[in-house]
Motif scaffolding. Sequence first.
Motif, short mmCIF file in Angstrom:
data_model
loop_
_atom_site.label_atom_id
_atom_site.label_comp_id
_atom_site.label_asym_id
_atom_site.label_seq_id
_atom_site.Cartn_x
_atom_site.Cartn_y
_atom_site.Cartn_z
N HIS A 116 48.83 22.70 39.73
CA HIS A 116 49.95 21.76 39.78
C HIS A 116 51.15 22.49 39.22
O HIS A 116 51.26 22.68 38.01
N HIS B 116 56.26 8.54 42.54
CA HIS B 116 56.60 9.43 41.43
C HIS B 116 57.48 10.56 41.94
O HIS B 116 57.57 10.79 43.14
N ASP C 38 54.80 15.61 37.26
CA ASP C 38 54.98 14.34 37.97
C ASP C 38 55.51 13.29 37.01
O ASP C 38 54.89 13.00 35.99
N HIS D 57 57.82 14.50 41.94
CA HIS D 57 57.22 15.80 41.65
C HIS D 57 58.38 16.78 41.50
O HIS D 57 59.18 16.93 42.41
ZN LIG Z 1 53.13 16.75 41.51
#
Ligand SMILES: [Zn+2]
Length: 448
Positions: free
Chosen positions: A306, A387, A310, A389
């Motif tokens: 990742h 959300h 987020d 990112h």
């Molecule tokens: Zn993300």
Amino acid sequence: MLAIVLIAVPADEATDDTPISIHANLQLVDQSQVTLNQLQELTPKSHIMPSISTSGIVSGYDVPTPDNLVRKNSAPTFKEHSITVKSGDSLSKVLSAKGISPQDIYKVSQADKKQKSLVRMLPGQILNFTTNEKSGELTKLTLIQNRLDSVKFVREEDQFTRTATSRIPEIVQTYKEAEINNSLFVDGLKAGISQPLIIEIANIFGWDIDFALDIRKGDSLSVLYEEKFLDGEKIGNGNIIAAQFINNGRTFQAIRFQTKKGAHYYTPDGLAMRKAFIRTPVDFSRISSKFNPNRLHPIFKTSRPHRGVDYAASSGTPVKAAGDGKISFAGKQNGYGNVVIIDHGRGYQTLYAHLRGFARGTKRGARVKQGKIIAYVGQTGWATGPHLHYEFRINGVHKNPVTVKLPNDDPMPKNDLKKYLPYAQQVVTTLTRSHSPAFARKLAALKR
Ligand SMILES: [Zn+2]
């Protein structure tokens, strides 16, 4: 007043010595017509015994003869008015209600046609004006804008002359400090730091301290600021000259300095407190997924790094440009859904994904300023809920947006720095002298 006149009438003015004659003279004075000024002229200048001057004339009282009063009586008398401006009031509305002619209203506005103080008068401001009691003519008008500023219009023949007056408050430097045991606000207020001042302090340090997450019990702050006084009464605060924050073992100092580009806050070394990037480009409720190079992807259940963070936020929450730059991409990219990429120069790039939609003007090649709304939170692409990112790249390498060291804003020009450094030294000395022993101990412990 009349008694004084009685006693002081000089003998040579009274052609007839009998009391009846004096009485007759006094009757010419109509008390209702004696204006305040005339009464004041009748008041003895001092209560000291009259003294004999070298010329032998008795002085100490300055009393006009009844003849003088009779003459003044025929001079024009004036009426004073005072009105507090209410919402919806205009100059002509207020003045015509008091019987001022449209011609006079026009004349006084003509004297203000460049500055427009009268057109822009605000509720709560005060209009004082004087009219000739007989003719109703406007002779003088003063707009008191606030405790410091007023504008006066005085009739001269058939037009008005305008004079603006500004009083300058006395500035006093004040030092306050607070230890945070409950919250920045509770403890700040308890230490006598006003709410607007606390917000300003939070803004100064907001680049380095996340006030929602970073504050710890025992953190301390101190502030050196200006207080404004008028006639011995405090009328408000001026600028924050300097502020310090001890946060979780770190210490920050900020000093206000004016350059051609405006007044900003700098570290004692002259680095801008403001950073080239805002830490978090969205108002979020929580971090729903951290930066993690070895994460198991929630949908694919495979090890997929990742490479951003987020931020959970409701759909439609505005997303801001983290820094000044140029949009290099705005459109759809598979897993990212709707995505914006901004190039900030010097190798910095930011990416915003899963957007519901773009703000007007968000397109490839467009220049953006830090803080400009570029898009809105959504869950387009591979997302399990709404959300943002957010990715932060330096020379193509992904960095943790939460912890990456953000570059400072453009440095102070060299010429300014030459003036700034000695000034900053002086301010730091003032701060050091003002510290309470407890604050000084905390600082010393950090330096060790
Ligand atoms: Zn993300």
